[in-house]
Enzyme design. Structure first.
Site, PDB file in Angstrom:
ATOM      1  N   GLU A  80       0.868  -1.176   0.000  1.00 42.31           N
ATOM      2  CA  GLU A  80       0.000   0.000   0.000  1.00 42.31           C
ATOM      3  C   GLU A  80       0.910   1.233   0.000  1.00 42.31           C
ATOM      4  OE1 GLU A  80      -3.364   1.940   2.933  1.00 42.31           O
ATOM      5  OE2 GLU A  80      -2.860  -0.164   3.236  1.00 42.31           O
ATOM      6  N   ASP A 113      -5.490   9.255   8.887  1.00 46.75           N
ATOM      7  CA  ASP A 113      -4.129   8.870   9.265  1.00 46.75           C
ATOM      8  C   ASP A 113      -3.818   9.203  10.717  1.00 46.75           C
ATOM      9  OD1 ASP A 113      -3.744   8.034   6.701  1.00 46.75           O
ATOM     10  OD2 ASP A 113      -2.710   9.839   6.032  1.00 46.75           O
TER      11      ASP A 113
END
Length: 242
Positions: free
Chosen positions: A31, A42
Site C-alpha cells: 500500500e 491517518d
C-alpha cells in the site's frame, strides 16, 4: 490459504527502494500512501511522514513517474492509498488511466462514500484498477452486505474505531464481525489499523485472510537499519503463515 501481508509505506523519495525491499521480504501487496495536506484517516506517524513527503515536493505526479520508470522492480502488486480530493483534482478518467499505465492494482480511498465508489467502478472498470472496499467495525449489517456484494480485490476491515497505529486494542466484536463478513465475501478479508507486533498478528490471523501494517512500517523505515527492517518483516511473515 496463505495469509496476505500488506505493508504500507508513504510515497516519498525512497518509494521504489522501500517498496522493492518489502516485495523481496514477504509483501503480497504494498500500500503506497499519496501525501495529502488533510489526511483525515491517518494517525500521527503517517501524518508526519506525509508532511515530510510534501516538504520533499512529492506529488501524485512524482509517484506515477517513479512507478512508470521503476515499477518493474517491485515484485508484487501495489495499491495507492489516496484521498478523493487528489483524484478529483487530477481528473477521474486521467487518474484511472494513469493507474492502469503505471501498474497500479487498486485504490484505497478512505474518504470515498459508498455510492460514489459504485459510480467510479461502473464508469472506470475497463481500466482494470480495483477500488478496495473499507468496512469499519461500526458499519451496520445491511450496509456491510451492500459493500461486500460489490467488493473487488480484497476487503479492508478497519479493526479500530480510532485512527491508524494507536494502541492496538482490537474491538471486542472484531472477530465475530470479520467472520460474518468472510461468510458472504468472494474476496479475501484483511484487517488493518493498529496492528504492530507479531502478537497482534497471531491474534488477528485466526479470523482474517491477511493483515495491513502501516504506522509501524513507516516508523521503522524512518529509524531502523535495513537489516532490522528485514528481521521485523520476517517475524511478521513467520507469525502470519505459521
Amino acid at each position: 490459504m496463505t495469509k496476505l501481508f500488506i505493508p504500507y509505506i508513504m510515497g516519498n523519495k525512497d518509494l521504489i527502494e522501500n517498496a522493492t525491499l518489502l516485495s523481496e521480504n514477504g509483501a503480497d501487496i504494498i500500500e503506497i500512501g499519496v501525501p495529502f495536506s488533510d489526511p483525515v484517516a491517518d494517525g500521527p506517524v503517517i501524518m508526519e511522514a506525509g508532511q515530510q513527503a510534501i516538504k520533499q515536493g512529492i506529488t501524485i505526479d512524482y509517484i506515477f513517474n517513479q512507478l512508470e520508470k521503476h515499477g518493474d522492480q517491485i515484485k508484487c502488486n501495489y495499491v495507492l492509498m489516496t484521498y478523493y480530493n487528489i483524484i478529483c483534482h487530477y481528473g477521474e478518467q486521467a487518474f484511472f488511466e494513469k493507474c492502469r499505465d503505471t501498474g497500479v492494482y487498486g485504490l484505497i480511498i478512505p474518504d470515498l462514500p459508498y455510492e460514489l465508489s459504485q459510480r467510479l467502478k461502473q464508469q472506470f472498470s475497463h481500466y482494470g484498477v480495483k477500488i478496495i472496499s473499507l468496512v469499519a467495525m461500526t458499519t451496520d449489517d445491511k450496509r456491510i452486505k451492500d459493500i461486500v456484494s460489490h467488493a473487488e480485490g480484497f476487503i479492508y476491515t478497519v479493526t479500530m474505531n480510532a485512527t491508524t497505529g494507536q494502541n492496538g486494542a482490537f474491538h471486542p466484536e472484531l472477530k465475530r464481525k470479520i467472520e460474518s463478513i468472510k461468510a458472504i465475501a468472494n474476496v479475501p478479508v484483511v484487517a488493518g489499523f493498529g496492528i504492530r507486533t507479531p502478537q497482534h498478528v497471531a491474534d488477528i490471523k485466526e479470523v482474517a485472510d491477511g493483515i495491513v501494517i502501516g504506522s509501524e512500517i513507516v516508523k521503522r523505515f524512518k529509524s531502523n537499519t535495513r537489516e532490522e527492517i528485514i528481521r521485523y518483516l520476517q517475524s511478521i511473515q513467520q507469525t502470519l503463515n505459521n
